[in-house]
Design a protein around this motif. Structure first.
Motif, PDB file in Angstrom:
ATOM      1  N   PHE A 181       0.839  -1.192   0.000  1.00  0.00           N
ATOM      2  CA  PHE A 181       0.000   0.000   0.000  1.00  0.00           C
ATOM      3  C   PHE A 181       0.874   1.241   0.000  1.00  0.00           C
ATOM      4  CE2 PHE A 181      -4.153  -1.819   1.902  1.00  0.00           C
ATOM      5  CZ  PHE A 181      -4.509  -2.237   0.640  1.00  0.00           C
TER       6      PHE A 181
ATOM      7  N   ILE B 212       0.414   5.275   0.531  1.00  0.00           N
ATOM      8  CA  ILE B 212      -0.238   6.573   0.613  1.00  0.00           C
ATOM      9  C   ILE B 212       0.822   7.682   0.519  1.00  0.00           C
ATOM     10  CG2 ILE B 212      -2.217   5.708   1.916  1.00  0.00           C
ATOM     11  CD1 ILE B 212      -1.171   7.175   4.300  1.00  0.00           C
TER      12      ILE B 212
ATOM     13  N   GLY C 298      -2.500  17.763  -2.683  1.00  0.00           N
ATOM     14  CA  GLY C 298      -3.485  16.686  -2.512  1.00  0.00           C
ATOM     15  C   GLY C 298      -3.722  15.831  -3.743  1.00  0.00           C
TER      16      GLY C 298
ATOM     17  N   TYR D  55      -3.384  12.139  -3.234  1.00  0.00           N
ATOM     18  CA  TYR D  55      -4.519  11.487  -2.575  1.00  0.00           C
ATOM     19  C   TYR D  55      -5.665  11.292  -3.560  1.00  0.00           C
ATOM     20  CZ  TYR D  55      -2.099  12.320   1.813  1.00  0.00           C
ATOM     21  OH  TYR D  55      -1.182  12.318   2.813  1.00  0.00           O
TER      22      TYR D  55
ATOM     23  N   LEU E  79      -4.856   8.346  -5.491  1.00  0.00           N
ATOM     24  CA  LEU E  79      -5.152   7.157  -4.690  1.00  0.00           C
ATOM     25  C   LEU E  79      -6.644   6.842  -4.762  1.00  0.00           C
ATOM     26  CD1 LEU E  79      -3.472   5.374  -2.788  1.00  0.00           C
ATOM     27  CD2 LEU E  79      -4.275   6.774  -0.900  1.00  0.00           C
ATOM     28  N   ALA E  80      -7.460   7.898  -4.638  1.00  0.00           N
ATOM     29  CA  ALA E  80      -8.909   7.711  -4.732  1.00  0.00           C
ATOM     30  C   ALA E  80      -9.268   7.160  -6.113  1.00  0.00           C
ATOM     31  CB  ALA E  80      -9.629   9.031  -4.476  1.00  0.00           C
TER      32      ALA E  80
ATOM     33  N   ILE F 271      -8.523   3.458  -6.380  1.00  0.00           N
ATOM     34  CA  ILE F 271      -9.529   2.629  -5.713  1.00  0.00           C
ATOM     35  C   ILE F 271     -10.825   2.643  -6.517  1.00  0.00           C
ATOM     36  CG2 ILE F 271     -10.898   2.376  -3.619  1.00  0.00           C
ATOM     37  CD1 ILE F 271      -8.482   3.922  -2.264  1.00  0.00           C
TER      38      ILE F 271
ATOM     39  N   GLN G 104     -14.703  20.037  -5.475  1.00  0.00           N
ATOM     40  CA  GLN G 104     -13.469  19.613  -4.810  1.00  0.00           C
ATOM     41  C   GLN G 104     -13.707  18.353  -3.980  1.00  0.00           C
ATOM     42  OE1 GLN G 104     -12.516  23.202  -2.774  1.00  0.00           O
ATOM     43  NE2 GLN G 104     -11.405  24.056  -4.501  1.00  0.00           N
ATOM     44  N   ALA G 105     -14.892  18.265  -3.372  1.00  0.00           N
ATOM     45  CA  ALA G 105     -15.162  17.131  -2.492  1.00  0.00           C
ATOM     46  C   ALA G 105     -15.662  15.914  -3.261  1.00  0.00           C
ATOM     47  CB  ALA G 105     -16.177  17.531  -1.427  1.00  0.00           C
TER      48      ALA G 105
ATOM     49  N   TYR H 152     -13.728  12.524  -3.644  1.00  0.00           N
ATOM     50  CA  TYR H 152     -13.635  11.773  -2.391  1.00  0.00           C
ATOM     51  C   TYR H 152     -14.978  11.160  -2.033  1.00  0.00           C
ATOM     52  CZ  TYR H 152      -9.462  14.600  -2.299  1.00  0.00           C
ATOM     53  OH  TYR H 152      -8.293  15.204  -2.633  1.00  0.00           O
ATOM     54  N   VAL H 153     -16.067  11.940  -2.228  1.00  0.00           N
ATOM     55  CA  VAL H 153     -17.397  11.425  -1.907  1.00  0.00           C
ATOM     56  C   VAL H 153     -17.701  10.209  -2.781  1.00  0.00           C
ATOM     57  CG1 VAL H 153     -19.861  11.954  -1.911  1.00  0.00           C
ATOM     58  CG2 VAL H 153     -18.230  13.671  -1.127  1.00  0.00           C
TER      59      VAL H 153
ATOM     60  N   THR I 278     -15.611   8.182  -4.166  1.00  0.00           N
ATOM     61  CA  THR I 278     -14.799   7.039  -3.767  1.00  0.00           C
ATOM     62  C   THR I 278     -15.359   6.377  -2.514  1.00  0.00           C
ATOM     63  OG1 THR I 278     -12.904   8.173  -4.685  1.00  0.00           O
ATOM     64  CG2 THR I 278     -12.445   6.294  -3.294  1.00  0.00           C
ATOM     65  N   VAL I 279     -15.829   7.193  -1.559  1.00  0.00           N
ATOM     66  CA  VAL I 279     -16.410   6.614  -0.347  1.00  0.00           C
ATOM     67  C   VAL I 279     -17.665   5.821  -0.699  1.00  0.00           C
ATOM     68  CG1 VAL I 279     -17.549   7.130   1.836  1.00  0.00           C
ATOM     69  CG2 VAL I 279     -15.451   8.319   1.227  1.00  0.00           C
TER      70      VAL I 279
ATOM     71  N   LEU J  85     -16.584   2.641  -2.103  1.00  0.00           N
ATOM     72  CA  LEU J  85     -16.066   1.750  -1.075  1.00  0.00           C
ATOM     73  C   LEU J  85     -17.188   1.160  -0.246  1.00  0.00           C
ATOM     74  CD1 LEU J  85     -12.928   3.702   0.092  1.00  0.00           C
ATOM     75  CD2 LEU J  85     -12.968   1.395  -0.799  1.00  0.00           C
TER      76      LEU J  85
END
Lengths: 323, 370
Positions: free
Chosen positions: A37, A39, A238, A241, A244-245, A248, A291-292, A295-296, A298-299, A302
């Motif tokens: 992994f 990060i 960022g 990151y 990374l998102a 995934i 911007q968010a 990430y949203v 990706t969550v 997940l």
């Protein structure tokens, strides 16, 4: 026609914003498919950007900058490998450490060497990777639709953009059509089986993190001397990151990685475009939503609402040989 | 977790190895200072003098330490359960929203000692709420908590900028921050505590949050080592499958542990928001959530160790600020480098010296085990 021009502009901007994400996400792909992994993509990209910016400023050669960026990023990768492969340390902790060291050292050395508040001097000409104008750009510029698309999206991209997009089919080939790729994927799923077959788990994983270092070095080079003309403190901002998102989001597969990066790059481009301009029927959309959103998304992925993301089975687990 | 390389005496495990690891981290930091052409010795004395030389310096050191105690405890509680909460940064950020809303609501009606308990509850519950979704996803859907908490850090950052710019900002003002709290929303300074030792606090924002942090540290110690729930946390951290087999409810345990962790991270916001700035500002957390990882690692996830490690990092922060002032070539970024090296050597490479030490002890104390 105006809407079309806007679209082409946004897509061109998407291309530019996608390149560093794509290179970093592919870097993470190799490392994580091998069970390590990472990060620390953010930190390696930042260190690579600083190395490229500083070297290009001193030597005046973009290629020297590229070379130094790769050397520095690979060195950090090897530190990550040393901690997480050789000493079986916690891979997350090691990645966090690399991000800190890179953020601190680049700003500290930048200030100590160049005294411009952590920046490196502006470079131009041969010290940058300039746009490559393809033949016949002007000749077909007048052709509707095809002309602007060819001019803005294909022609005028720099070498690193081409490398980034060509790295996608290449990675697919390497991971799925070569012996090395098969072994690399196997070592991320079941290292004991690979070990039983007489193949060194350690050496395979080291090769994976070295490839990861090379690609993050390219991503950093793109940031510092292709997209901009110098290194600026914390310029990766960022992106490691987000990469990374994207990795995934793409379920650790090379071609979906490209589409995920294009999607996240597109969101970024739209956010920049919409800054302060109201959208018809909706009004002003807060730029923070865009911007968010990566990430949203990706969550949500997940959480298992958009298919399932199954990480490499041995990811994050140090391999201990039977004693 | 099985010991990978054989046994060491307890003192070597808990004292000698951390000291060795720290020594390497500081040694490399000294090389970095040397590399940019300054004297490491001068840098060290400047730092120590700036952080511990005067009352004001000590006040700042303990002010920074307060942040790190909270975030270090947050990381350690999750560690005990085998979870890596990397989202302290976002949880503290959202915790600040809770504290600020309470302060804005009550600062003109209540005295500080009535506002403070409500603010503590609000900060903790906002921080905990921000940890809830990652915890629930980890426990029920198996989404890796490291990844989800990283994502939530960024979502928190976007949300807070949006709220500060569009909702909480003083109308007409330029800066994205709330109005300054009245006296009822401010935590008083601890000048009297330093005066007991004959020190003057000066301008340092050392405040009541420090005492709240110490109480929280004691509370974590009681929770982890003196309660049934703490036992369940530790059992799950050592072996989740054994814990589930023993009838420990895994989902509830993971969720509650993460709520406690997020709550502790959220309480960190009291210190900068109500103790120092007296208003909510953009990016007030300033990396303290990540420093918590280093602090928890160095403190070996024990509250006492965490308090000491937090003070050490407080010294680094305050000393680093002084260092940047007196030796401008060494900018504040030096602290980030030292932090990174400490995380690397005390965390990821913590077992680097173990094989050598085991061999050394085996030679020094031959065949004691029979």
């Amino acid at each position: 026609m105006e809407a079309f021009d806007t679209l082409v502009l946004i897509l061109a901007s998407t291309m530019r914003l996608t390149v560093p994400l794509l290179l970093a996400a592919l870097a993470g792909l190799y490392s994580e498919r091998a069970g390590v992994f990472d990060i620390g993509l953010e930190g390696k990209m930042l260190a690579g950007a600083f190395a490229a910016g500083a070297t290009a400023a001193v030597t005046g050669s973009a290629w020297a900058g590229l070379g130094m960026a790769v050397v520095v990023a690979v060195a950090l990768s090897l530190v990550h490998g040393f901690a997480s492969i050789t000493h079986r340390g916690n891979q997350i902790v090691s990645g966090v450490a690399i991000n800190f060291v890179a953020a601190g050292l680049t700003a500290l050395l930048g200030q100590a060497w160049f005294q411009q508040g952590g920046r490196t001097p502006q470079v131009s000409g041969d010290a940058r990777f300039s746009p490559i104008v393809l033949p016949f750009t002007e000749e077909i510029a007048a052709v509707p639709i095809l002309g602007p698309v060819y001019r803005s999206l294909l022609s005028g991209q720099n070498l690193l953009t081409w490398i980034a997009f060509l790295a996608v089919p290449l990675s697919f080939y390497v991971l799925y059509r070569t012996r090395f790729g098969l072994r690399l994927r196997a070592v991320g799923e079941n290292p004991a089986a690979v070990d039983t077959a007489g193949i060194s788990v350690t050496w395979l994983r080291y090769r994976a993190v070295i490839i990861c270092g090379v690609l993050t070095g390219l991503a950093g080079t793109y940031l510092a001397i292709a997209q901009s003309a110098n290194f600026v403190k914390d310029m990766s901002a960022g992106k490691g990151y987000i990469a990374l998102a994207a990795l995934i989001f793409a379920k650790w597969k090379p071609v979906p990685v490209m589409f995920a990066c294009l999607l996240f790059g597109f969101l970024d481009a739209v956010a920049i475009r919409l800054q302060g301009t109201p959208v018809p029927f909706i009004g002003t959309v807060p730029v923070q939503i865009f911007q968010a959103l990566p990430y949203v998304l990706t969550v949500i992925l997940l959480a298992g609402f958009i298919g399932t993301a199954v990480p490499p089975k041995a990811g994050g687990v140090p391999y201990t040989k039977e004693r | 977790m099985s010991r990978p390389f054989g046994q060491l005496p307890g003192w070597a495990d808990y004292v000698l190895m951390p000291v060795l690891n720290l020594g390497v981290a500081f040694g490399i930091s000294a090389l970095v200072v040397l590399f940019i052409g300054e004297s490491p010795w001068e840098a060290l004395t400047t730092m120590l003098d700036g952080a511990l030389g005067r009352g004001e310096g000590i006040g700042y050191t303990l002010f920074y330490a307060t942040n790190f105690i909270f975030t270090g405890l947050a990381v350690s509680v999750a560690f005990h359960c085998g979870l890596f909460n990397i989202g302290g940064e976002g949880q503290a950020y959202i915790g600040g929203l809770g504290a600020a809303l309470v302060a804005l609501a009550f600062d003109q009606v209540l005295p500080w000692w009535l506002t403070a308990p409500i603010a503590i509850l609000a900060a903790a519950s906002f921080g905990a709420a921000w940890a809830l979704i990652p915890a629930w996803l980890q426990a029920t859907r198996g989404s890796h908590i490291v990844i989800t908490t990283i994502m939530f850090n960024f979502i928190a950052a976007a949300l807070m900028v949006y709220l500060l710019v569009n909702v909480l900002k003083v109308p007409g003002a330029m800066a994205p921050e709330t109005r300054t709290f009245a006296a009822g929303g401010q935590l008083p300074k601890l000048g009297w505590l330093l005066e007991l030792f004959g020190l003057k606090i000066g301008a340092a924002p050392f405040n009541v949050s420090f005492l709240i942090a110490l109480v929280a540290a004691f509370g974590v110690w009681v929770l982890i080592w003196r309660t049934r729930f703490g036992y369940e946390i530790r059992a799950t951290g050592i072996s989740p499958s054994a814990a589930i087999y023993a009838g420990i409810p895994y989902v509830r345990l993971v969720v509650v542990t993460m709520l406690i962790s997020g709550g502790l991270a959220g309480m960190m916001a009291l210190n900068p928001v109500m103790g120092d700035a007296q208003r909510l500002q953009v990016e007030f957390v300033g990396g303290a959530g990540f420093v918590g990882i280093a602090v928890a690692l160095m403190g070996r996830s024990h509250p006492l160790g965490i308090v000491f490690a937090a003070i050490l990092f407080g010294v680094l922060y305050q000393g680093g600020a002084e260092l940047a002032f007196w030796i401008p070539t060494i900018s504040r970024d030096m602290i980030i480098v030292i932090q990174g090296l400490v995380i690397l050597f005390a965390g990821a490479l913590e077992h680097m010296f173990r094989p050598a030490l085991v061999a050394l002890f085996a030679r020094a104390i031959p065949a004691r085990a029979g």
